[in-house]
Design an enzyme around this catalytic site. Structure first.
Site, PDB file in Angstrom:
ATOM      1  N   HIS A   1      17.823  37.404  -6.595  1.00  0.00           N
ATOM      2  CA  HIS A   1      17.181  37.947  -7.785  1.00  0.00           C
ATOM      3  C   HIS A   1      15.708  38.222  -7.491  1.00  0.00           C
ATOM      4  CE1 HIS A   1      16.448  33.514  -8.381  1.00  0.00           C
ATOM      5  NE2 HIS A   1      15.233  33.981  -8.598  1.00  0.00           N
TER       6      HIS A   1
HETATM    7  P1  TYD Z   1      20.165  29.847 -10.299  1.00  0.00           P
HETATM    8  O1  TYD Z   1      19.360  30.940 -10.927  1.00  0.00           O
HETATM    9  O2  TYD Z   1      21.610  30.121 -10.038  1.00  0.00           O
HETATM   10  O3  TYD Z   1      19.477  29.339  -8.961  1.00  0.00           O
HETATM   11  P2  TYD Z   1      19.122  30.159  -7.626  1.00  0.00           P
HETATM   12  O4  TYD Z   1      18.076  31.133  -8.006  1.00  0.00           O
HETATM   13  O5  TYD Z   1      18.637  29.148  -6.645  1.00  0.00           O
HETATM   14  O6  TYD Z   1      20.365  30.835  -7.148  1.00  0.00           O
HETATM   15  O7  TYD Z   1      20.023  28.572 -11.232  1.00  0.00           O
HETATM   16  C1  TYD Z   1      21.035  27.577 -11.325  1.00  0.00           C
HETATM   17  C2  TYD Z   1      21.087  27.059 -12.756  1.00  0.00           C
HETATM   18  O8  TYD Z   1      19.878  26.382 -13.092  1.00  0.00           O
HETATM   19  C3  TYD Z   1      21.275  28.162 -13.769  1.00  0.00           C
HETATM   20  O9  TYD Z   1      22.266  27.730 -14.692  1.00  0.00           O
HETATM   21  C4  TYD Z   1      19.938  28.257 -14.479  1.00  0.00           C
HETATM   22  C5  TYD Z   1      19.358  26.868 -14.315  1.00  0.00           C
HETATM   23  N1  TYD Z   1      17.885  26.813 -14.250  1.00  0.00           N
HETATM   24  C6  TYD Z   1      17.172  26.238 -15.274  1.00  0.00           C
HETATM   25  O10 TYD Z   1      17.736  25.776 -16.297  1.00  0.00           O
HETATM   26  N2  TYD Z   1      15.821  26.152 -15.177  1.00  0.00           N
HETATM   27  C7  TYD Z   1      15.153  26.625 -14.101  1.00  0.00           C
HETATM   28  O11 TYD Z   1      13.905  26.529 -14.046  1.00  0.00           O
HETATM   29  C8  TYD Z   1      15.894  27.258 -13.040  1.00  0.00           C
HETATM   30  C9  TYD Z   1      15.198  27.813 -11.821  1.00  0.00           C
HETATM   31  C10 TYD Z   1      17.253  27.320 -13.153  1.00  0.00           C
END
Ligand code: TYD
Length: 134
Positions: A49
């Site tokens: 992303h």
């Molecule tokens: P995700 O966006 O999949 O992580 P990455 O970018 O490493 O692939 O995030 C995993 C889960 O964590 C998703 O359900 C959203 C949650 N999350 C939060 O609640 N708060 C945060 O600050 C972040 C970064 C993720």
């Protein structure tokens, strides 16, 4: 260069190592949120992303990992394996994290609270977004 590394002072002595980070002073924003990624399973990439506004500093506080960056024009593969070093990611950078060592802990300092509407989760949308911004 898509992203700059920031070198932190590491207070190393016979007891070990201490690194202190203060918002605005050591990283170029006020820190509103931190999160960390750990217990990584081999062969999984994360991220995929970009952010419209959010700025972040990535610090691999233990172990190592790779970061793939893409600003729509060029790409970069960056190794993070130094707990006294941060990778400063401004907005509009596509990122993927991979090759986590078993013991890797990736700490992320963020300039804003979690906001799903700030995410661009499709690569095509990312390219459209940055072309509009130009
Ligand atoms: P995700 O966006 O999949 O992580 P990455 O970018 O490493 O692939 O995030 C995993 C889960 O964590 C998703 O359900 C959203 C949650 N999350 C939060 O609640 N708060 C945060 O600050 C972040 C970064 C993720």
């Amino acid at each position: 260069m898509i992203a700059k590394k920031i070198k932190f002072t590491s207070f190393d002595d016979e007891r070990g190592s201490l690194v202190a980070i203060e918002g605005i002073k050591n990283v170029p924003f006020e820190i509103k949120r931190i999160y960390y990624i750990s217990k990584n399973k081999k062969n999984f990439r994360r991220g995929f992303h970009a952010h419209k506004n959010l700025k972040q500093v990535l610090i691999c506080v233990n172990g190592s990992c790779m970061v793939h960056l893409d600003n729509g024009f060029e790409t970069e593969e960056i190794l993070l394996n130094n707990s006294a070093e941060g990778l400063y990611l401004e907005n509009n950078i596509w990122r993927e994290m991979y090759n986590f060592s078993d013991d890797a802990v990736l700490l992320v300092l963020a300039s804003e609270y979690y906001d799903e509407s700030d995410y661009i989760r499709k690569y095509d949308d990312f390219l459209k977004f940055i072309n509009k911004e130009k």
